[in-house]
Design a protein around this motif. Structure first.
Motif, PDB file in Angstrom:
ATOM      1  N   ARG A   2       0.834  -1.192   0.000  1.00  0.00           N
ATOM      2  CA  ARG A   2       0.000   0.000   0.000  1.00  0.00           C
ATOM      3  C   ARG A   2       0.873   1.248   0.000  1.00  0.00           C
ATOM      4  O   ARG A   2       1.760   1.415   0.813  1.00  0.00           O
ATOM      5  CB  ARG A   2      -0.923  -0.005   1.220  1.00  0.00           C
ATOM      6  N   MET A   3       0.596   2.126  -0.957  1.00  0.00           N
ATOM      7  CA  MET A   3       1.311   3.390  -1.068  1.00  0.00           C
ATOM      8  C   MET A   3       0.488   4.293  -1.963  1.00  0.00           C
ATOM      9  O   MET A   3      -0.530   3.873  -2.527  1.00  0.00           O
ATOM     10  CB  MET A   3       2.712   3.172  -1.661  1.00  0.00           C
ATOM     11  N   THR A   4       0.910   5.529  -2.149  1.00  0.00           N
ATOM     12  CA  THR A   4       0.173   6.420  -3.039  1.00  0.00           C
ATOM     13  C   THR A   4       0.400   6.006  -4.481  1.00  0.00           C
ATOM     14  O   THR A   4       1.383   5.330  -4.824  1.00  0.00           O
ATOM     15  CB  THR A   4       0.608   7.874  -2.850  1.00  0.00           C
ATOM     16  N   ALA A   5      -0.499   6.446  -5.336  1.00  0.00           N
ATOM     17  CA  ALA A   5      -0.359   6.128  -6.753  1.00  0.00           C
ATOM     18  C   ALA A   5       0.928   6.716  -7.311  1.00  0.00           C
ATOM     19  O   ALA A   5       1.614   6.096  -8.127  1.00  0.00           O
ATOM     20  CB  ALA A   5      -1.570   6.641  -7.526  1.00  0.00           C
ATOM     21  N   ASN A   6       1.280   7.899  -6.867  1.00  0.00           N
ATOM     22  CA  ASN A   6       2.512   8.523  -7.338  1.00  0.00           C
ATOM     23  C   ASN A   6       3.722   7.682  -6.942  1.00  0.00           C
ATOM     24  O   ASN A   6       4.646   7.482  -7.732  1.00  0.00           O
ATOM     25  CB  ASN A   6       2.640   9.938  -6.788  1.00  0.00           C
ATOM     26  N   GLN A   7       3.731   7.196  -5.722  1.00  0.00           N
ATOM     27  CA  GLN A   7       4.824   6.329  -5.269  1.00  0.00           C
ATOM     28  C   GLN A   7       4.828   5.014  -6.043  1.00  0.00           C
ATOM     29  O   GLN A   7       5.888   4.459  -6.344  1.00  0.00           O
ATOM     30  CB  GLN A   7       4.694   6.066  -3.765  1.00  0.00           C
ATOM     31  N   ALA A   8       3.650   4.523  -6.368  1.00  0.00           N
ATOM     32  CA  ALA A   8       3.554   3.235  -7.047  1.00  0.00           C
ATOM     33  C   ALA A   8       4.142   3.284  -8.454  1.00  0.00           C
ATOM     34  O   ALA A   8       4.548   2.254  -8.992  1.00  0.00           O
ATOM     35  CB  ALA A   8       2.107   2.772  -7.096  1.00  0.00           C
ATOM     36  N   LEU A   9       4.217   4.465  -9.052  1.00  0.00           N
ATOM     37  CA  LEU A   9       4.848   4.584 -10.368  1.00  0.00           C
ATOM     38  C   LEU A   9       6.311   4.179 -10.318  1.00  0.00           C
ATOM     39  O   LEU A   9       6.897   3.816 -11.342  1.00  0.00           O
ATOM     40  CB  LEU A   9       4.736   6.018 -10.883  1.00  0.00           C
ATOM     41  N   ALA A  10       6.901   4.259  -9.149  1.00  0.00           N
ATOM     42  CA  ALA A  10       8.317   3.920  -8.996  1.00  0.00           C
ATOM     43  C   ALA A  10       8.510   2.728  -8.079  1.00  0.00           C
ATOM     44  O   ALA A  10       9.573   2.572  -7.486  1.00  0.00           O
ATOM     45  CB  ALA A  10       9.079   5.131  -8.459  1.00  0.00           C
ATOM     46  N   MET A  11       7.521   1.872  -7.952  1.00  0.00           N
ATOM     47  CA  MET A  11       7.585   0.804  -6.964  1.00  0.00           C
ATOM     48  C   MET A  11       8.213  -0.481  -7.488  1.00  0.00           C
ATOM     49  O   MET A  11       8.164  -1.512  -6.825  1.00  0.00           O
ATOM     50  CB  MET A  11       6.179   0.471  -6.447  1.00  0.00           C
ATOM     51  N   ASP A  12       8.868  -0.444  -8.663  1.00  0.00           N
ATOM     52  CA  ASP A  12       9.255  -1.715  -9.267  1.00  0.00           C
ATOM     53  C   ASP A  12      10.093  -2.584  -8.345  1.00  0.00           C
ATOM     54  O   ASP A  12       9.945  -3.805  -8.336  1.00  0.00           O
ATOM     55  CB  ASP A  12       9.934  -1.506 -10.612  1.00  0.00           C
ATOM     56  N   TYR A  13      10.973  -2.011  -7.550  1.00  0.00           N
ATOM     57  CA  TYR A  13      11.792  -2.825  -6.674  1.00  0.00           C
ATOM     58  C   TYR A  13      11.071  -3.240  -5.404  1.00  0.00           C
ATOM     59  O   TYR A  13      11.587  -4.059  -4.633  1.00  0.00           O
ATOM     60  CB  TYR A  13      13.090  -2.092  -6.320  1.00  0.00           C
ATOM     61  N   LEU A  14       9.866  -2.706  -5.200  1.00  0.00           N
ATOM     62  CA  LEU A  14       9.083  -3.063  -4.016  1.00  0.00           C
ATOM     63  C   LEU A  14       7.919  -3.983  -4.357  1.00  0.00           C
ATOM     64  O   LEU A  14       7.254  -4.473  -3.464  1.00  0.00           O
ATOM     65  CB  LEU A  14       8.535  -1.802  -3.351  1.00  0.00           C
ATOM     66  N   ALA A  15       7.658  -4.169  -5.641  1.00  0.00           N
ATOM     67  CA  ALA A  15       6.491  -4.950  -6.030  1.00  0.00           C
ATOM     68  C   ALA A  15       6.599  -6.393  -5.564  1.00  0.00           C
ATOM     69  O   ALA A  15       7.675  -7.000  -5.584  1.00  0.00           O
ATOM     70  CB  ALA A  15       6.322  -4.918  -7.548  1.00  0.00           C
ATOM     71  N   PHE A  16       5.475  -6.930  -5.149  1.00  0.00           N
ATOM     72  CA  PHE A  16       5.423  -8.320  -4.703  1.00  0.00           C
ATOM     73  C   PHE A  16       5.282  -9.279  -5.877  1.00  0.00           C
ATOM     74  O   PHE A  16       5.851 -10.364  -5.890  1.00  0.00           O
ATOM     75  CB  PHE A  16       4.226  -8.530  -3.768  1.00  0.00           C
ATOM     76  N   TYR A  17       4.439  -8.860  -6.817  1.00  0.00           N
ATOM     77  CA  TYR A  17       4.086  -9.763  -7.913  1.00  0.00           C
ATOM     78  C   TYR A  17       4.200  -9.038  -9.247  1.00  0.00           C
ATOM     79  O   TYR A  17       3.876  -7.859  -9.346  1.00  0.00           O
ATOM     80  CB  TYR A  17       2.649 -10.275  -7.744  1.00  0.00           C
ATOM     81  N   TRP A  18       4.604  -9.797 -10.253  1.00  0.00           N
ATOM     82  CA  TRP A  18       4.721  -9.292 -11.609  1.00  0.00           C
ATOM     83  C   TRP A  18       4.068 -10.260 -12.573  1.00  0.00           C
ATOM     84  O   TRP A  18       4.098 -11.479 -12.369  1.00  0.00           O
ATOM     85  CB  TRP A  18       6.197  -9.156 -12.011  1.00  0.00           C
ATOM     86  N   GLY A  19       3.511  -9.690 -13.629  1.00  0.00           N
ATOM     87  CA  GLY A  19       3.056 -10.522 -14.720  1.00  0.00           C
ATOM     88  C   GLY A  19       4.220 -10.847 -15.650  1.00  0.00           C
ATOM     89  O   GLY A  19       5.337 -10.361 -15.465  1.00  0.00           O
ATOM     90  N   GLN A  20       3.930 -11.640 -16.658  1.00  0.00           N
ATOM     91  CA  GLN A  20       4.985 -12.079 -17.569  1.00  0.00           C
ATOM     92  C   GLN A  20       5.214 -11.081 -18.697  1.00  0.00           C
ATOM     93  O   GLN A  20       6.210 -11.175 -19.419  1.00  0.00           O
ATOM     94  CB  GLN A  20       4.622 -13.455 -18.174  1.00  0.00           C
ATOM     95  N   GLY A  21       4.331 -10.124 -18.842  1.00  0.00           N
ATOM     96  CA  GLY A  21       4.486  -9.091 -19.861  1.00  0.00           C
ATOM     97  C   GLY A  21       3.686  -9.371 -21.111  1.00  0.00           C
ATOM     98  O   GLY A  21       3.421 -10.532 -21.462  1.00  0.00           O
ATOM     99  N   THR A  22       3.284  -8.301 -21.770  1.00  0.00           N
ATOM    100  CA  THR A  22       2.601  -8.404 -23.048  1.00  0.00           C
ATOM    101  C   THR A  22       3.192  -7.353 -23.974  1.00  0.00           C
ATOM    102  O   THR A  22       3.443  -6.220 -23.566  1.00  0.00           O
ATOM    103  CB  THR A  22       1.075  -8.238 -22.908  1.00  0.00           C
ATOM    104  N   GLN A  23       3.455  -7.754 -25.213  1.00  0.00           N
ATOM    105  CA  GLN A  23       4.192  -6.911 -26.137  1.00  0.00           C
ATOM    106  C   GLN A  23       3.256  -5.967 -26.884  1.00  0.00           C
ATOM    107  O   GLN A  23       2.195  -6.372 -27.377  1.00  0.00           O
ATOM    108  CB  GLN A  23       4.933  -7.795 -27.146  1.00  0.00           C
ATOM    109  N   VAL A  24       3.692  -4.719 -26.989  1.00  0.00           N
ATOM    110  CA  VAL A  24       2.959  -3.724 -27.782  1.00  0.00           C
ATOM    111  C   VAL A  24       3.902  -3.180 -28.846  1.00  0.00           C
ATOM    112  O   VAL A  24       5.005  -2.713 -28.532  1.00  0.00           O
ATOM    113  CB  VAL A  24       2.442  -2.568 -26.906  1.00  0.00           C
ATOM    114  N   THR A  25       3.493  -3.291 -30.081  1.00  0.00           N
ATOM    115  CA  THR A  25       4.257  -2.704 -31.180  1.00  0.00           C
ATOM    116  C   THR A  25       3.407  -1.634 -31.844  1.00  0.00           C
ATOM    117  O   THR A  25       2.178  -1.768 -31.933  1.00  0.00           O
ATOM    118  CB  THR A  25       4.689  -3.763 -32.212  1.00  0.00           C
ATOM    119  N   VAL A  26       4.059  -0.588 -32.303  1.00  0.00           N
ATOM    120  CA  VAL A  26       3.357   0.537 -32.911  1.00  0.00           C
ATOM    121  C   VAL A  26       3.915   0.763 -34.301  1.00  0.00           C
ATOM    122  O   VAL A  26       5.131   0.952 -34.467  1.00  0.00           O
ATOM    123  CB  VAL A  26       3.501   1.808 -32.060  1.00  0.00           C
TER     124      VAL A  26
END
Length: 131
Positions: free
Chosen positions: A106-130
């Protein structure tokens, strides 16, 4: 077992729209901060959109006004849904990359933008091409 599974990536023309989804299994989003990150080839991973457990949102400057993060069954002060979305409109070539959803403490949304090293769980990713 907790899992985050992204979907919805693909190829989109510049100026077009795409909606990414992140389905959580094994738990609900209650009490967590959630965010979408992206990583382009040769670049560092960056937070693009986040939502806190109060439903407040924040965005990277590069996507403000174009991307919208949302979560199903959101309530005023506590959300209990299990799917996170990222609506991408007016997509630009620089939006291309692999998009990941993440859940952290739990943290503010602004803090969560930089939470990558604090995140508990991650998805495997989905690719976006433009194109």
């Amino acid at each position: 077992q907790v899992q985050l599974v992204e979907s919805g990536g693909g190829s989109v023309q510049a100026g077009g729209s795409l909606r990414l989804s992140c389905l959580a299994s094994g738990y609900t989003f209650t009490g967590y901060s959630l965010a979408w990150f992206r990583q382009a080839p040769g670049k560092e991973r960056e937070g693009v959109a986040a939502i806190d457990d109060g439903g407040n949102t924040d965005y990277a400057d590069s996507v403000k006004g174009r991307f919208t993060i949302s979560q199903d069954n959101a309530k005023d002060t506590l959300y209990t849904g299990n799917t996170l979305y990222l609506q991408m409109n007016s997509v630009k070539p620089e939006d291309a990359g692999t998009y990941y959803c993440a859940a952290g403490p739990r943290m503010t949304a602004n803090q969560a933008l930089a939470m990558d090293y604090l995140a508990f769980y991650w998805g495997q990713g989905t690719q976006v091409t433009v194109s």
